[in-house]
Design a protein around this motif. Structure first.
Motif, PDB file in Angstrom:
ATOM      1  N   THR A 189       0.822  -1.212   0.000  1.00 43.18           N
ATOM      2  CA  THR A 189       0.000   0.000   0.000  1.00 43.18           C
ATOM      3  C   THR A 189       0.856   1.262   0.000  1.00 43.18           C
ATOM      4  N   THR A 190       1.890   1.271   0.834  1.00 40.08           N
ATOM      5  CA  THR A 190       2.714   2.474   0.964  1.00 40.08           C
ATOM      6  C   THR A 190       3.687   2.655  -0.194  1.00 40.08           C
ATOM      7  N   GLU A 191       3.802   1.679  -1.079  1.00 41.80           N
ATOM      8  CA  GLU A 191       4.691   1.798  -2.241  1.00 41.80           C
ATOM      9  C   GLU A 191       3.980   2.307  -3.491  1.00 41.80           C
ATOM     10  N   MET A 192       2.659   2.452  -3.429  1.00 45.82           N
ATOM     11  CA  MET A 192       1.911   2.773  -4.637  1.00 45.82           C
ATOM     12  C   MET A 192       2.184   4.185  -5.150  1.00 45.82           C
ATOM     13  N   TYR A 193       2.309   5.155  -4.272  1.00 48.27           N
ATOM     14  CA  TYR A 193       2.520   6.538  -4.704  1.00 48.27           C
ATOM     15  C   TYR A 193       3.781   6.631  -5.570  1.00 48.27           C
ATOM     16  N   GLU A 194       4.872   6.149  -5.024  1.00 42.22           N
ATOM     17  CA  GLU A 194       6.136   6.208  -5.766  1.00 42.22           C
ATOM     18  C   GLU A 194       6.097   5.288  -6.987  1.00 42.22           C
ATOM     19  N   GLY A 195       5.385   4.155  -6.858  1.00 42.26           N
ATOM     20  CA  GLY A 195       5.275   3.238  -7.985  1.00 42.26           C
ATOM     21  C   GLY A 195       4.609   3.877  -9.189  1.00 42.26           C
ATOM     22  N   LEU A 196       3.575   4.697  -8.940  1.00 45.25           N
ATOM     23  CA  LEU A 196       2.916   5.425 -10.023  1.00 45.25           C
ATOM     24  C   LEU A 196       3.811   6.544 -10.552  1.00 45.25           C
ATOM     25  N   GLN A 197       4.477   7.242  -9.649  1.00 42.03           N
ATOM     26  CA  GLN A 197       5.361   8.327 -10.059  1.00 42.03           C
ATOM     27  C   GLN A 197       6.452   7.835 -11.003  1.00 42.03           C
ATOM     28  N   ARG A 198       7.012   6.674 -10.695  1.00 44.67           N
ATOM     29  CA  ARG A 198       8.170   6.179 -11.432  1.00 44.67           C
ATOM     30  C   ARG A 198       7.795   5.248 -12.586  1.00 44.67           C
ATOM     31  N   GLY A 199       6.498   5.014 -12.752  1.00 48.14           N
ATOM     32  CA  GLY A 199       6.082   4.147 -13.835  1.00 48.14           C
ATOM     33  C   GLY A 199       6.308   2.666 -13.574  1.00 48.14           C
ATOM     34  N   VAL A 200       6.480   2.315 -12.287  1.00 51.65           N
ATOM     35  CA  VAL A 200       6.606   0.896 -11.947  1.00 51.65           C
ATOM     36  C   VAL A 200       5.311   0.168 -12.296  1.00 51.65           C
ATOM     37  N   VAL A 201       4.183   0.857 -12.122  1.00 48.60           N
ATOM     38  CA  VAL A 201       2.881   0.339 -12.536  1.00 48.60           C
ATOM     39  C   VAL A 201       2.166   1.399 -13.366  1.00 48.60           C
ATOM     40  N   ASP A 202       1.301   0.930 -14.252  1.00 46.62           N
ATOM     41  CA  ASP A 202       0.423   1.846 -14.992  1.00 46.62           C
ATOM     42  C   ASP A 202      -0.819   2.170 -14.178  1.00 46.62           C
ATOM     43  N   TYR A 203      -1.291   1.142 -13.442  1.00 47.53           N
ATOM     44  CA  TYR A 203      -2.471   1.325 -12.604  1.00 47.53           C
ATOM     45  C   TYR A 203      -2.205   0.767 -11.210  1.00 47.53           C
ATOM     46  N   ALA A 204      -2.471   1.593 -10.210  1.00 47.73           N
ATOM     47  CA  ALA A 204      -2.509   1.113  -8.832  1.00 47.73           C
ATOM     48  C   ALA A 204      -3.954   0.749  -8.529  1.00 47.73           C
ATOM     49  N   ASN A 205      -4.208   0.174  -7.366  1.00 48.74           N
ATOM     50  CA  ASN A 205      -5.590  -0.108  -6.964  1.00 48.74           C
ATOM     51  C   ASN A 205      -5.706  -0.064  -5.455  1.00 48.74           C
ATOM     52  N   ALA A 206      -6.796   0.505  -4.997  1.00 46.57           N
ATOM     53  CA  ALA A 206      -7.076   0.606  -3.561  1.00 46.57           C
ATOM     54  C   ALA A 206      -8.517   1.062  -3.403  1.00 46.57           C
ATOM     55  N   ASP A 207      -9.012   1.011  -2.179  1.00 45.74           N
ATOM     56  CA  ASP A 207     -10.333   1.563  -1.903  1.00 45.74           C
ATOM     57  C   ASP A 207     -10.246   3.083  -1.926  1.00 45.74           C
ATOM     58  N   VAL A 208     -11.386   3.742  -2.097  1.00 48.05           N
ATOM     59  CA  VAL A 208     -11.354   5.198  -2.234  1.00 48.05           C
ATOM     60  C   VAL A 208     -10.833   5.894  -0.971  1.00 48.05           C
ATOM     61  N   GLY A 209     -11.031   5.259   0.198  1.00 41.43           N
ATOM     62  CA  GLY A 209     -10.510   5.847   1.428  1.00 41.43           C
ATOM     63  C   GLY A 209      -8.999   5.996   1.372  1.00 41.43           C
ATOM     64  N   ASN A 210      -8.316   4.939   0.928  1.00 43.12           N
ATOM     65  CA  ASN A 210      -6.864   5.006   0.801  1.00 43.12           C
ATOM     66  C   ASN A 210      -6.434   5.874  -0.375  1.00 43.12           C
ATOM     67  N   LEU A 211      -7.205   5.856  -1.460  1.00 41.06           N
ATOM     68  CA  LEU A 211      -6.876   6.731  -2.586  1.00 41.06           C
ATOM     69  C   LEU A 211      -6.824   8.180  -2.131  1.00 41.06           C
ATOM     70  N   ALA A 212      -7.773   8.541  -1.240  1.00 42.42           N
ATOM     71  CA  ALA A 212      -7.828   9.917  -0.742  1.00 42.42           C
ATOM     72  C   ALA A 212      -6.797  10.166   0.348  1.00 42.42           C
ATOM     73  N   SER A 213      -6.728   9.288   1.356  1.00 39.06           N
ATOM     74  CA  SER A 213      -5.846   9.548   2.498  1.00 39.06           C
ATOM     75  C   SER A 213      -4.373   9.501   2.106  1.00 39.06           C
ATOM     76  N   LEU A 214      -4.013   8.666   1.141  1.00 43.43           N
ATOM     77  CA  LEU A 214      -2.630   8.589   0.667  1.00 43.43           C
ATOM     78  C   LEU A 214      -2.357   9.560  -0.480  1.00 43.43           C
ATOM     79  N   LYS A 215      -3.390  10.316  -0.874  1.00 38.31           N
ATOM     80  CA  LYS A 215      -3.288  11.308  -1.947  1.00 38.31           C
ATOM     81  C   LYS A 215      -2.768  10.708  -3.253  1.00 38.31           C
ATOM     82  N   LEU A 216      -3.202   9.505  -3.538  1.00 40.00           N
ATOM     83  CA  LEU A 216      -2.757   8.852  -4.765  1.00 40.00           C
ATOM     84  C   LEU A 216      -3.265   9.565  -6.008  1.00 40.00           C
TER      85      LEU A 216
END
Length: 334
Positions: A189-216
């Motif tokens: 969960t905590t690796e998704m922000y940087e993973g999206l920034q660096r192109g490690v993944v094209d799509y992350a996935n999480a519930d909307v609560g985490n999408l908002a609280s982690l500012k993804l």
């Protein structure tokens, strides 16, 4: 002056008593602190208040006491007193509990939690599995449904997901991603922000609560879903810690855990709506996943309940898993 000092000391007695904890207990959490954890944080505060400060649960967030795949084991060994993590990160040690996090099975967070509660009540093997690991179950987060998030349009169709690198975790999410033609990439969960920034993944996935609280949404302005629903992380207490607590404190913790479970069921929908509001205020619209493609996706995906039974059979738990699965399907059909 003496009377003033005496009166002041008397007034401070409650505060002093609250500060003198008999049990300073360590709580390891895999997520950063924030509004998404308000029910759990309130649980800890309530325990402290009801024990007059004698039991204090001190949280360390964002994996500060261990990563997500080890903190439940740390609690089992008594290295920490409480631990919060998803069962899906422990498929070999909590194979029965892993079933609560199977995707493409549940229709809503409430259904997922109520199904798990019934199965746990009817099958003691769930708690026995935890006991073997050295921990006790307290309550489970009813996680909101999962959404896909990225910088590329197309996460609302199978064609858009095909060939894309998609965040996955555990043993079963990768199977779902592969069934859509995506390439599963393991990220916590905590690796998704940087993973999206660096192109490690094209799509992350999480519930909307985490999408908002982690500012993804700051690193992925295309959001599609909902995609899948299952239970969230669990709150567990070390058996070693539990046995050294006086019964009156055990009773308070158990009562507050039950209350937290009920609050969570009431909280999840309101929190989801609040999180969606935060995302919308950032100028991002959530696009529904194409219903025809979702039907095709589920048809192409493996029967994960049946797969779970087969895996259980390899560990010598086939008969028990088959009974649980039969009851599980009954509950889902209600």
């Amino acid at each position: 002056m003496k009377r003033f000092l005496a009166a002041t000391a008397f007034a401070l007695l409650p505060a002093l008593s609250m500060a003198q904890a008999e049990y300073n207990l360590r709580w390891a959490h895999y997520l950063p602190d924030g509004p998404f954890l308000e029910v759990e944080n309130q649980f800890a505060k309530n325990v402290e208040q009801r024990t007059n400060g004698k039991v204090k649960i001190n949280a360390t967030y964002a994996g500060g006491l261990g990563n997500v795949s080890e903190i439940l084991a740390l609690a089992g060994r008594g290295a920490v007193d409480f631990a919060t993590a998803p069962a899906g990160y422990y498929p070999d040690r909590l194979p029965l509990w892993k079933a609560s996090q199977l995707p493409f099975v549940f229709e809503s967070p409430k259904q997922a939690i109520e199904t798990l509660q019934t199965l746990r009540k009817e099958f003691p093997s769930f708690d026995a599995e935890m006991k073997k690991m050295g921990i006790r179950f307290l309550f489970q987060q009813p996680l909101g449904s999962y959404y896909f998030l990225g910088n590329q349009a197309g996460c609302d169709t199978l064609a858009g997901i095909n060939g894309k690198k998609v965040r996955a975790f555990g043993a079963d999410i990768p199977k779902i991603v592969s069934a859509a033609g995506g390439v599963p990439v393991t990220l916590s969960t905590t690796e998704m922000y940087e993973g999206l920034q660096r192109g490690v993944v094209d799509y992350a996935n999480a519930d909307v609560g985490n999408l908002a609280s982690l500012k993804l949404y700051e690193v992925g302005n295309k959001i599609c879903g909902p995609i899948m629903t299952f239970t969230g992380h669990m709150m567990a207490v070390s058996d070693r810690t539990w046995t050294r607590l006086p019964k009156e404190y055990q009773d308070i913790i158990a009562e507050e855990a039950a209350a937290a479970q009920q609050r969570y069921l009431e909280w999840v929908d309101a929190n989801n709506q609040k999180a969606i509001g935060v995302i919308n205020e950032a100028g991002i619209e959530i696009v529904p996943f194409n219903p025809d493609d979702m039907a095709k996706w589920k048809a192409a995906a493996p029967d994960l309940i049946e797969g779970w039974v087969r895996e259980s059979a390899k560990r010598g738990q086939g008969d028990e898993a088959a009974k649980i699965a039969a009851r599980w399907r009954e509950l889902l059909a209600q």
